[in-house]
Design an enzyme around this catalytic site. Sequence first.
Site, short mmCIF file in Angstrom:
data_model
loop_
_atom_site.label_atom_id
_atom_site.label_comp_id
_atom_site.label_asym_id
_atom_site.label_seq_id
_atom_site.Cartn_x
_atom_site.Cartn_y
_atom_site.Cartn_z
N TRP A 209 38.10 43.69 40.19
CA TRP A 209 38.23 42.53 41.69
C TRP A 209 36.83 42.26 41.86
O TRP A 209 36.39 40.76 42.92
CB TRP A 209 38.49 43.17 42.85
N TYR A 213 38.14 39.25 39.37
CA TYR A 213 38.97 38.79 38.63
C TYR A 213 40.17 38.29 39.86
O TYR A 213 40.50 39.62 40.72
CB TYR A 213 38.93 39.95 38.39
N CYS A 243 53.97 34.57 33.31
CA CYS A 243 54.02 35.03 32.38
C CYS A 243 55.59 35.05 32.07
O CYS A 243 56.29 34.59 30.58
CB CYS A 243 53.75 35.78 32.04
#
Length: 247
Positions: A209, A213, A243
Site C-alpha cells: 500500500w 498499490y 477478474c
Amino acid sequence: MIIRPQLQFNTTSDHSTPAAVVTNLSQVNAYLALQTAPARIAWALEYLPGTHAVSSSFGAQSAVLLHMSNAVQPGIPVIFVDTGFLFPETYEFADLLTARLDLNIVRTQPIAAARWPEADVANLQQAGVAAITRYNHAHKVEPMQRALAQQQVQTWIAGLRRSQSDSRRDVQFLQTQNGRLKLHCIADWTDRDIGHYLSEHDLPYHPLWEKGYVSIGDRYLTAPILPGMRAEEARFFGLKRECGLHG
C-alpha cells in the site's frame, strides 16, 4: 422502529444445489442499509442459509473484513484463492493476519492441468483481454467455485465496495450469484471508513500500500497508481477491471 423483513425463499427441488434464492431482495437490502456492517454479518449468520464463508484476496484493505467477520463468528471459513502468482508480500501479509486473527483459512489453487506457464502469464499484456479472461478463469474463478462447492457454501460474504470502481458502484448488500446468496457487508464504506476501522483496531494495510498499490492481485497483472491514473487502471493493464470472481 426498524422492522426486520421476513425472508421469502424460492427453494429448488434439487437439494444438491447450494442456496435458496431470496425473492424479496429489495426489502432485505433496504433493511440492511440501516444496519452497521458487523450487524449485517450477524444478521446473515442468523437468518441466511449456511454454510457461511468469507472470501479474501489478502489485498490492500483486507484486514477489515477478516477482522470484522471473525469477531462476529470466530473460525468462520476464509476462502483464499492462491493463484501461484501473488506478490511475496501478499503471502507474508496472509501469514501475518492468519496468525494474528487466528483465521480458519481454506486455501484453493488452480488444478495442475490448468496452470499457465509463468512465461505466458508474464506476457498477458501483449496477449490481450481474451487471454487475461482465460487466465483468470483457470487461476481464480474455477478454484473459487470449486472451494465454494467443496465447503458447501450457501452464503458467501465478500468485501466489495461501491467506491472501489465504476463496475461496483451498484453493488447491493445482498445479491445472488450462481444460486448462492452473497453478502457485501461493507458495500457502502468509503476509503475513509476503511482507514478509521484499521486505525481503531490497530490493523495493517497490505505492505505494498505504501508503495502506491491500491488494488493488489497477481504480480504480473497489478501496477502501482501513477499520477493521473484511476484505481481500476492499476489492474489488468487498464484493459478490464474485474477478474470474474464476483460475476
